[in-house]
Every structure is written in structure tokens, then in C-alpha cells.
Design a protein around this motif. Structure first.
Motif, PDB file in Angstrom:
ATOM      1  N   ALA A 175      83.527 -35.413 -60.390  1.00 58.25           N
ATOM      2  CA  ALA A 175      82.806 -34.327 -59.718  1.00 58.25           C
ATOM      3  C   ALA A 175      81.299 -34.467 -59.861  1.00 58.25           C
ATOM      4  N   ILE A 176      80.850 -35.102 -60.942  1.00 56.89           N
ATOM      5  CA  ILE A 176      79.404 -35.312 -61.131  1.00 56.89           C
ATOM      6  C   ILE A 176      79.008 -36.724 -60.714  1.00 56.89           C
ATOM      7  N   ASP A 177      79.827 -37.305 -59.850  1.00 55.87           N
ATOM      8  CA  ASP A 177      79.542 -38.630 -59.270  1.00 55.87           C
ATOM      9  C   ASP A 177      79.374 -39.721 -60.324  1.00 55.87           C
ATOM     10  N   GLY A 178      80.131 -39.600 -61.406  1.00 57.82           N
ATOM     11  CA  GLY A 178      80.121 -40.638 -62.425  1.00 57.82           C
ATOM     12  C   GLY A 178      78.833 -40.749 -63.212  1.00 57.82           C
ATOM     13  N   GLN A 179      78.006 -39.705 -63.201  1.00 61.58           N
ATOM     14  CA  GLN A 179      76.780 -39.751 -64.007  1.00 61.58           C
ATOM     15  C   GLN A 179      77.088 -40.013 -65.474  1.00 61.58           C
TER      16      GLN A 179
END
Length: 235
Positions: A175-179
Motif C-alpha cells: 500500500a505504501i508502494d514498497g517504500q
């Protein structure tokens, strides 16, 4: 309609919305959240309850808009503290943003309590409140992700975590784009829960039975988080 007329109407609308938000905030600070009703806000700005419905469809929409204001104000305070140390390592900016969050919260307890008591429902994802809340959450997430990239911190072995927790961490990471990968996300969320939880307890006076000054307790918490996140701790 002439362009000038439309511009004047929009300017008047923005002015009225600002007045409505200021009235809601004043009622919150002076009398508590239960005082922030459509009719009370309308009276405070000198209009009828039905007239206020021209600006907001109902109480929930008004709450969403005012909560977004508070989120933006808090986020701006954190971003300014972060940006004042733009050339510093991520760790120093993390600590600055955390301290700014506490400073705003204890200076605006009613507003912070309103934020804390106004969880964002799934149906509210497109609202100003959700968007402002996301910007708030992103401040520390971005900094911790930078810390992870430049000075990685220890993480748990995912295989040793309960299956349900692994699934949730994997979903959050996506959901956090893989940060942050799932294991690093676990560390970040654990730190966030501890930090935000302590601040909420302070603002809501849940620790008054033991402490009259929670700043050293907050600093102890930051010192522990600095160790967990591999930061250099400093004032």
C-alpha cells in the motif's frame, strides 16, 4: 455569467467557509466536541442552520473539512521543522518532526483530540480529511524510508512472526508502494504506535496520575526509537 462575477462569488464562498471553520474550531476549543453542531456553528457565523447546508451536506462533511484543516496545520508544523534541517541526516529530521508534532499537539489539545477521535472510515477515502491525513502520515514514513535506504536498521525475521501479522505487513508494504519492505514496515509501525500512543495519552491527560511534565518521558521515548531506527540521538 461574467468571469468577474464568478470570481467574486468564489472569493465570498472561500471567505464564508473560512468563517465556518473558525466558528467550529472556537466551539471545539471553548466547549468541547459535542458543541460543534450544524446549528451552533451557523448561529456563530450569523446564519440559519438550513443556510449552512448550502456549504456542507451535513455534520459529518463539516467534521471532515475541519479535521482536514487540523491535519494540514499539524503537518505543516512537522514539515517546517524537517525542512529547517534540510541538509541534516534523516535521523535528525525525524527527531525534529517528532518534536514538532508534540509541540503542536500540546499547544492545541482540543484540535489534536479531535483528530484522534475522528478515525477515517473506508467510505471517506476521497475526502479532504483522508487526503490531509495521508499527507500527515507521509511525513515520518518518508523520513524513515530514507533512513532505511541510507542507514538500515535491524529488522525481525518475518518467518518468526505470526502468519496474520506477516500478511498484514505485506499488504501495508504494498500500500505504501514498497517504500519499506514488510520487516522494516513492522519496525516503523511499532515505533509509530509507541510515539503516537504516548502523545495521545499526554494530550488526553491519561498519565496525569504519575507525571506533571511529560517532556522527559517523550524524550526517553525518542531516545529508544533512535536506537531502534539506528539514528544519532540529539537535541
Amino acid at each position: 455569467m461574467p468571469a468577474g462575477t464568478s470570481s467574486r462569488r468564489e472569493k465570498l464562498r472561500r471567505s464564508t467557509l473560512a468563517e465556518i471553520h473558525a466558528a467550529a474550531r472556537a466551539l471545539l476549543v471553548e466547549q468541547g466536541s459535542s458543541a460543534v453542531t450544524i446549528n451552533a456553528v451557523a448561529r456563530k457565523v450569523g446564519m440559519s442552520g438550513p443556510a449552512l447546508y448550502h456549504y456542507y451536506a451535513g455534520h459529518e462533511e463539516l467534521v471532515s473539512a475541519v479535521t482536514a484543516d487540523f491535519f494540514r496545520e499539524l503537518t505543516t508544523a512537522m514539515e517546517e521543522a524537517r525542512d529547517a534541517r534540510a541538509d541534516a541526516p534523516a535521523g535528525e529530521r525525524i527527531l525534529a518532526a517528532c518534536r514538532a508534532m508534540r509541540a503542536w499537539a500540546i499547544a492545541h489539545p482540543a484540535e489534536f483530540g479531535w483528530i484522534f477521535a475522528s478515525p477515517i472510515p473506508p467510505s471517506d477515502r476521497e475526502s479532504p480529511r483522508h487526503q490531509a491525513g495521508q499527507r500527515f502520515e507521509q511525513v515520518l514514513l518518508d523520513l524513515v524510508a530514507e533512513q532505511w535506504r541510507t542507514r538500515p536498521f535491524p529488522v525481525p525475521d518475518l518467518a518468526e512472526l505470526p502468519a496474520s501479522l506477516r500478511e498484514q505487513l505485506t499488504a501495508y508494504s504494498a500500500a505504501i508502494d514498497g517504500q519499506l519492505p514488510p520487516a522494516a514496515a513492522h519496525v516503523f509501525l511499532s515505533c509509530w504506535i509507541r510515539l503516537y500512543g504516548l502523545l495521545c495519552m499526554e494530550v488526553l491527560h491519561q498519565l496525569d496520575f504519575a507525571f506533571s511534565d511529560l517532556e522527559p518521558v517523550f524524550e526517553d521515548c525518542l531516545r529508544d526509537l533512535a536506537t531502534i531506527l539506528n539514528l544519532e540521538f540529539g537535541a
